[in-house]
Enzyme design. Structure first.
Site, short mmCIF file in Angstrom:
data_model
loop_
_atom_site.label_atom_id
_atom_site.label_comp_id
_atom_site.label_asym_id
_atom_site.label_seq_id
_atom_site.Cartn_x
_atom_site.Cartn_y
_atom_site.Cartn_z
N TYR A 254 2.56 4.81 0.96
CA TYR A 254 2.65 5.60 2.19
C TYR A 254 1.46 6.55 2.24
CZ TYR A 254 7.62 4.18 2.36
OH TYR A 254 8.80 3.48 2.42
N HIS B 117 8.81 -9.10 6.04
CA HIS B 117 8.67 -7.71 5.62
C HIS B 117 9.61 -6.84 6.45
CE1 HIS B 117 6.79 -3.82 4.77
NE2 HIS B 117 6.24 -4.40 3.72
N ASP C 21 0.86 -1.18 0.00
CA ASP C 21 0.00 0.00 0.00
C ASP C 21 0.90 1.23 0.00
OD1 ASP C 21 -2.77 0.86 0.26
OD2 ASP C 21 -2.28 1.58 2.26
N PHE D 140 8.16 1.67 -1.38
CA PHE D 140 9.20 1.93 -0.39
C PHE D 140 9.93 3.26 -0.58
CE2 PHE D 140 8.83 -2.75 -0.44
CZ PHE D 140 8.51 -2.97 0.89
#
Length: 236
Positions: A77, A197, A75, A88
């Site tokens: 930020y 993760h 998803d 990321f």
């Protein structure tokens, strides 16, 4: 990015040229039109990240024929100024988020790289690292608010399109959500690097997993140039 923004009709912008052919069937499906309508309505009523026209930044930065690594996020930020359409990554000047900070720590442990002063991952994208989120938009400050609206079907098609190419690729699946995408990948022709993760919730399991040396080893096994994972500092 300007061209994408101009091509936007308030819903979903036009796909970057290199992806249009392989995803043409997908963008013609009813769900995609519904997704565009949903996104236009969301942007009319709420603040949505990334800004309009940046939804396909990852596809724009890494053309279809150039993909050699696909790193799947979940998803975007959801805080101000963070999301710009690449998993990321954050733009220069934006504070490095916790998950990316943990990625940098593992890069230091794995490859001895220095931790940079920014979270802008464009140098990876320009080397063929597709930084793809499963969901490409989010309502401001509401994590997962655009899940199950159609983006997952579209990004599944992106994963399958990369898997269908003759050229081998390394798929990076961090965390349980990403690992569910494994059936979309032809594991006989491609290499899959799986692990925990990098978020603070699972970082203890992520640290020491050495994913980046695994990726480069796989690329060298394909006869491809390994990725230079060092993100340069922006401050002089």
């Amino acid at each position: 990015m300007t061209e994408l923004a101009e091509a936007s009709t308030g819903g979903v912008p036009e796909l970057p040229a290199s992806w249009q052919g392989v995803l043409a069937e997908e963008t013609g499906k009813p769900y995609y039109a519904q997704l565009a309508g949903f996104l236009a309505a969301e942007r009319a009523e709420h603040e949505v990240f990334p800004p309009a026209g940046q939804e396909f930044s990852a596809l724009e930065a890494t053309p279809y024929q150039d993909v050699k690594v696909l790193i799947l996020g979940q998803d975007p930020y959801h805080d101000n100024g963070q999301a710009h359409g690449m998993s990321f990554s954050v733009l220069p000047g934006v504070r490095i988020p916790p998950s990316l900070r943990n990625i940098y720590k593992e890069l230091h442990t794995d490859l001895g790289l220095t931790v940079p002063d920014n979270g802008y991952l464009m140098p990876w994208a320009e080397q063929g690292v597709l930084l793809l989120n499963a969901v490409l938009t989010v309502r401001a400050h509401e994590a997962n608010s655009h899940k199950n609206k159609g983006w997952e079907k579209f990004t599944d098609a992106v994963i399958k399109a990369v898997s269908a190419r003759e050229e081998p690729c390394v798929f990076v699946l961090w965390g349980g959500y990403a690992k569910k995408k494994l059936p979309l990948i032809d594991t006989e022709r491609h290499v899959v690097v799986q692990g925990a993760h990098p978020s603070p919730l699972s970082a203890k399991l992520f640290f020491g997993s050495k994913p980046f040396s695994q990726i480069n080893e796989a690329l060298e096994g394909f006869g491809q140039k390994p990725v230079d994972w060092q993100i340069p500092n922006l401050e002089k």
